[in-house]
Write a protein that holds these residues in place. Sequence first.
Motif, PDB file in Angstrom:
ATOM      1  N   ILE A 198      44.992  52.010  35.186  1.00 13.78           N
ATOM      2  CA  ILE A 198      44.812  51.097  36.318  1.00 13.78           C
ATOM      3  C   ILE A 198      43.973  49.907  35.859  1.00 13.78           C
ATOM      4  CG2 ILE A 198      43.761  50.810  38.596  1.00 13.78           C
ATOM      5  CD1 ILE A 198      46.239  52.458  38.728  1.00 13.78           C
ATOM      6  N   ARG A 199      44.440  48.705  36.129  1.00 14.75           N
ATOM      7  CA  ARG A 199      43.679  47.500  35.770  1.00 14.75           C
ATOM      8  C   ARG A 199      42.720  47.178  36.899  1.00 14.75           C
ATOM      9  NH1 ARG A 199      44.394  42.404  33.238  1.00 14.75           N
ATOM     10  NH2 ARG A 199      42.400  41.352  33.436  1.00 14.75           N
ATOM     11  N   THR A 200      41.428  47.118  36.581  1.00 17.39           N
ATOM     12  CA  THR A 200      40.436  46.737  37.582  1.00 17.39           C
ATOM     13  C   THR A 200      40.135  45.251  37.452  1.00 17.39           C
ATOM     14  OG1 THR A 200      38.610  47.332  36.093  1.00 17.39           O
ATOM     15  CG2 THR A 200      39.392  49.035  37.609  1.00 17.39           C
ATOM     16  N   LEU A 201      39.939  44.595  38.593  1.00 13.97           N
ATOM     17  CA  LEU A 201      39.695  43.156  38.626  1.00 13.97           C
ATOM     18  C   LEU A 201      38.536  42.845  39.551  1.00 13.97           C
ATOM     19  CD1 LEU A 201      43.340  41.846  39.095  1.00 13.97           C
ATOM     20  CD2 LEU A 201      41.967  41.605  37.043  1.00 13.97           C
ATOM     21  N   SER A 202      37.745  41.869  39.172  1.00 19.66           N
ATOM     22  CA  SER A 202      36.695  41.352  40.049  1.00 19.66           C
ATOM     23  C   SER A 202      37.155  40.026  40.625  1.00 19.66           C
ATOM     24  CB  SER A 202      35.398  41.154  39.268  1.00 19.66           C
ATOM     25  OG  SER A 202      34.470  40.391  40.017  1.00 19.66           O
ATOM     26  N   ALA A 203      37.157  39.937  41.962  1.00 24.08           N
ATOM     27  CA  ALA A 203      37.594  38.698  42.608  1.00 24.08           C
ATOM     28  C   ALA A 203      36.521  37.619  42.539  1.00 24.08           C
ATOM     29  CB  ALA A 203      37.965  38.969  44.065  1.00 24.08           C
ATOM     30  N   GLY A 204      35.265  38.031  42.384  1.00 21.24           N
ATOM     31  CA  GLY A 204      34.188  37.051  42.321  1.00 21.24           C
ATOM     32  C   GLY A 204      33.688  36.608  43.671  1.00 21.24           C
ATOM     33  N   GLY A 205      33.717  37.520  44.652  1.00 22.44           N
ATOM     34  CA  GLY A 205      33.221  37.185  45.986  1.00 22.44           C
ATOM     35  C   GLY A 205      34.287  37.392  47.042  1.00 22.44           C
ATOM     36  N   THR A 206      33.831  37.579  48.286  1.00 23.71           N
ATOM     37  CA  THR A 206      34.753  37.868  49.380  1.00 23.71           C
ATOM     38  C   THR A 206      35.787  36.773  49.564  1.00 23.71           C
ATOM     39  OG1 THR A 206      32.906  38.988  50.487  1.00 23.71           O
ATOM     40  CG2 THR A 206      34.856  38.548  51.803  1.00 23.71           C
TER      41      THR A 206
END
Length: 277
Positions: free
Chosen positions: A144-152
């Motif tokens: 599974i690739r995890t990603l950070s959106a960088g904020g709501t």
Amino acid sequence: MLGLITQLCLAKGHLFLIEELENDIHPEALKALLGVIERRVNQNQFIISTHSHIVVRYLGGIPATRIYEASLTDRIGDDYRLPTSTFTLVESTVTARSAVLKRLGFELSDFDLWEGWLILEESSAERLIKNYLIPWFVPRLSMIRTLSAGGTSEVEPTFNNYRRLFLFAHLEERYREAAWVIVDGDESGRKVIDKLQTTFGATWPKDHFRVWTHTDFERFYPQQFTDEVERVLAMPHGQHKQEAKIALGEQVRHWCDESPAEAEAAFKESAIEVITL
């Protein structure tokens, strides 16, 4: 741009010829403009030249779109001739469309290797889940690739970008329902999840868009960090608080690296909601 947007809103039965739409436009503004074009394609026809992978990816995901790639030829064998432009229809296959994006500068390395995507609000949660919780408790999720959106505020655009990539490369069916979005349970987090559920609820299961029970992911840290978590979260919103949260996350990860057995046992209790999900 205002003139073009006005024409797009009013036009019906028109043919638009647009050269390099992306010139001198901020990427976010370009995406907004492409959204207007997408809504008008049923009533108008568009012929657009571009060097932008954003334009190709956004408009290429529309079923009726045809993509042609231009190439220049100035010789046959050893004989030079007048330069000739050739326009070739790009096949609607994963390989062909992926190659087009790569030639436009969009990196597709490992594009076809992930089983799914987990989009999280901030890098602190993403790094902790990817580097520690998954290897410790659910190693089968390593694909599974995890990603950070960088904020709501970036959660919805991040999900939309990946969805459009699936549409463009004709991988939508393969990756339908293979992405999850989970954010903090504060007011802004609940709002963005409500919007995603409303927008995509007809085609995606609503439980793929969730909030944690805690308003801040730091509250899933083990008990020995409780005092520091409370101190940081009590700070006024702003750059200093964000820097303090980053420093706290680094402190927790350092402890995980130095005392993995102790950290694993502690997180098994403090982050049971995250592990279970």
